[in-house]
Motif scaffolding. Structure first.
Motif, PDB file in Angstrom:
ATOM      1  N   VAL A   2       0.851  -1.188   0.000  1.00 51.35           N
ATOM      2  CA  VAL A   2       0.000   0.000   0.000  1.00 51.35           C
ATOM      3  C   VAL A   2       0.882   1.232   0.000  1.00 51.35           C
ATOM      4  N   GLN A   3       0.314   2.311  -0.453  1.00 51.49           N
ATOM      5  CA  GLN A   3       0.999   3.595  -0.438  1.00 51.49           C
ATOM      6  C   GLN A   3       0.282   4.488   0.574  1.00 51.49           C
ATOM      7  N   LEU A   4       1.071   5.257   1.295  1.00 51.74           N
ATOM      8  CA  LEU A   4       0.539   6.079   2.371  1.00 51.74           C
ATOM      9  C   LEU A   4       0.958   7.525   2.183  1.00 51.74           C
ATOM     10  N   ILE A  28      -5.471  -2.093  -0.382  1.00 51.85           N
ATOM     11  CA  ILE A  28      -5.953  -1.725   0.957  1.00 51.85           C
ATOM     12  C   ILE A  28      -6.658  -2.870   1.669  1.00 51.85           C
ATOM     13  N   PHE A  29      -7.182  -3.822   0.931  1.00 49.72           N
ATOM     14  CA  PHE A  29      -7.907  -4.922   1.557  1.00 49.72           C
ATOM     15  C   PHE A  29      -6.972  -5.901   2.252  1.00 49.72           C
ATOM     16  N   SER A  30      -5.670  -5.747   2.015  1.00 42.25           N
ATOM     17  CA  SER A  30      -4.693  -6.624   2.659  1.00 42.25           C
ATOM     18  C   SER A  30      -4.172  -6.050   3.973  1.00 42.25           C
ATOM     19  N   ILE A  31      -4.643  -4.859   4.354  1.00 40.99           N
ATOM     20  CA  ILE A  31      -4.117  -4.205   5.553  1.00 40.99           C
ATOM     21  C   ILE A  31      -4.650  -4.880   6.810  1.00 40.99           C
ATOM     22  N   ASN A  76     -10.637   5.200   3.439  1.00 43.01           N
ATOM     23  CA  ASN A  76      -9.320   4.559   3.605  1.00 43.01           C
ATOM     24  C   ASN A  76      -8.327   5.499   4.278  1.00 43.01           C
ATOM     25  N   THR A  77      -8.778   6.155   5.312  1.00 43.76           N
ATOM     26  CA  THR A  77      -7.918   7.072   6.049  1.00 43.76           C
ATOM     27  C   THR A  77      -7.865   6.699   7.518  1.00 43.76           C
ATOM     28  N   VAL A  78      -6.765   7.053   8.132  1.00 47.19           N
ATOM     29  CA  VAL A  78      -6.598   6.915   9.570  1.00 47.19           C
ATOM     30  C   VAL A  78      -6.122   8.262  10.100  1.00 47.19           C
ATOM     31  N   ARG A  98       0.420  -2.331   8.028  1.00 49.44           N
ATOM     32  CA  ARG A  98       0.995  -3.684   8.044  1.00 49.44           C
ATOM     33  C   ARG A  98       0.048  -4.674   7.388  1.00 49.44           C
ATOM     34  N   GLY A  99       0.628  -5.539   6.564  1.00 47.41           N
ATOM     35  CA  GLY A  99      -0.092  -6.656   5.988  1.00 47.41           C
ATOM     36  C   GLY A  99       0.682  -7.923   6.296  1.00 47.41           C
TER      37      GLY A  99
END
Length: 115
Positions: A2-4, A28-31, A76-78, A98-99
């Motif tokens: 993923v890119q952040l 993102i579904f792997s996070i 898709n934000t934290v 993390r994945g």
């Protein structure tokens, strides 16, 4: 992977507040979990707060009672809400995801608490 991308850092006076945001893109579904870490000059990178895909939150000792982590699954934000900031909160804040097979970092955003 993923890119952040982080946003929201800056200069704030002691006692003030800031809100950091981290936007994730890619797989993102792997996070499994996302979080915020920080690193001050001459110090190790430390956990500020993290949240799992199931919504479980974990805070570092320095953040308890002062910072709040939240997520928006639709965007898709934290986010990290930081209140009652002190000069010792000055650091570069990094977003982390993390994945199973990766550990991704954002580029970091500077938070400076000073009068």
């Amino acid at each position: 992977q993923v890119q952040l991308v982080e946003s929201g850092g800056g200069l704030v006076q002691p006692g003030g507040s800031l809100r950091l945001s981290c936007a994730a893109s890619g797989n993102i579904f792997s996070i499994h979990a996302m979080g915020w870490y920080r690193q001050a000059p001459g110090s190790r990178r430390e956990l500020v707060a993290a949240i799992t895909s199931g919504g479980t939150k974990n805070y570092g000792d320095s953040a308890k009672g002062q910072f709040t982590i939240s997520r928006d699954t639709a965007k898709n934000t934290v986010d990290l809400q930081m209140n009652s900031l002190k000069p010792e909160d000055t650091a570069v804040y990094y977003c982390n995801a993390r994945g199973t097979f990766y550990n991704s970092w954002g580029q970091g955003t500077q938070v400076t608490v000073s009068s």
